[in-house]
Design an enzyme around this catalytic site. Sequence first.
Site, PDB file in Angstrom:
ATOM      1  N   SER A 111       0.830  -1.199   0.000  1.00 11.12           N
ATOM      2  CA  SER A 111       0.000   0.000   0.000  1.00 11.12           C
ATOM      3  C   SER A 111       0.872   1.260   0.000  1.00 11.12           C
ATOM      4  O   SER A 111       1.614   1.489  -0.942  1.00 11.12           O
ATOM      5  CB  SER A 111      -0.973  -0.051   1.185  1.00 11.12           C
ATOM      6  OG  SER A 111      -1.985   0.918   1.079  1.00 11.12           O
ATOM      7  N   ASP A 129     -10.248  -4.171  -5.457  1.00  5.02           N
ATOM      8  CA  ASP A 129      -9.626  -3.137  -4.629  1.00  5.02           C
ATOM      9  C   ASP A 129     -10.277  -1.778  -4.926  1.00  5.02           C
ATOM     10  O   ASP A 129     -10.181  -1.268  -6.047  1.00  5.02           O
ATOM     11  CB  ASP A 129      -8.133  -3.085  -4.915  1.00  5.02           C
ATOM     12  CG  ASP A 129      -7.354  -2.260  -3.904  1.00  5.02           C
ATOM     13  OD1 ASP A 129      -7.976  -1.423  -3.218  1.00  5.02           O
ATOM     14  OD2 ASP A 129      -6.137  -2.452  -3.801  1.00  5.02           O
ATOM     15  N   HIS A 154      -8.182  -4.794  -1.034  1.00  3.64           N
ATOM     16  CA  HIS A 154      -6.890  -4.205  -0.686  1.00  3.64           C
ATOM     17  C   HIS A 154      -6.088  -5.084   0.268  1.00  3.64           C
ATOM     18  O   HIS A 154      -4.885  -4.873   0.450  1.00  3.64           O
ATOM     19  CB  HIS A 154      -7.120  -2.823  -0.059  1.00  3.64           C
ATOM     20  CG  HIS A 154      -5.929  -1.909  -0.150  1.00  3.64           C
ATOM     21  ND1 HIS A 154      -5.421  -1.456  -1.354  1.00  3.64           N
ATOM     22  CD2 HIS A 154      -5.145  -1.365   0.823  1.00  3.64           C
ATOM     23  CE1 HIS A 154      -4.372  -0.672  -1.122  1.00  3.64           C
ATOM     24  NE2 HIS A 154      -4.190  -0.597   0.185  1.00  3.64           N
TER      25      HIS A 154
END
Length: 212
Positions: free
Chosen positions: A107, A157, A188
């Site tokens: 991320s 996502d 995610h």
Amino acid sequence: MPHSSFIHRFVPAEQGNRVTLLLLHGTGGDEGDLIPIGQSLVPGAALLSPRGRVLENGMPRFFRRVAEGVFDVEDIRLRARELAEFVEAASKVYGFDDHGVVAVGYSNGANIAAALLLLQPRVLAGAVLFRAMVPLEPERPPDLRDVPVFLAAGATDRIVPRPNVERLATLLREGGSSVSLEVYPRGHELGTDEIDDAGEWLAVRWPVRTEP
């Protein structure tokens, strides 16, 4: 201590392993978050895991953002340069090969790793990027020949749209990188299957050689 403004952990490599994984956590994580994943990806590799220096509502990050998916580009440039300096200094302090550093980011950590590739391409020998998106558009393609990248995206996502990660793959390929873009049936969050796939991908490119 290298670049003491970064709180970090370092785990030395086992004998015969010359790979150093630069572990870069997601928003709200810290220097311990990706240690187990790093140990799983390349058993016996050296692990260098800094904590992001930017705080967002008390949560560590590697650069500032204006809103979800809207980044402070000038801050990205600054933070990427700081991180590159940290890696160089750490290699001298801990004695690892600064030509064998492979980033593993999740991320926000994957995004700063992508920024390193685009802005400071000589820092990394390769990268595994989980849920990365385009951090910025470089002024010119970086020289990423012989710098392979594994991109892991989530099919559902909501934070990283598919066109965005595909654009990142294009930017990296324009620099000469061999990019493997894999899409997994989740959002995610990470799954063990993609960690296993990334480990196999790394093992092909950085096989562990046992020294006599």
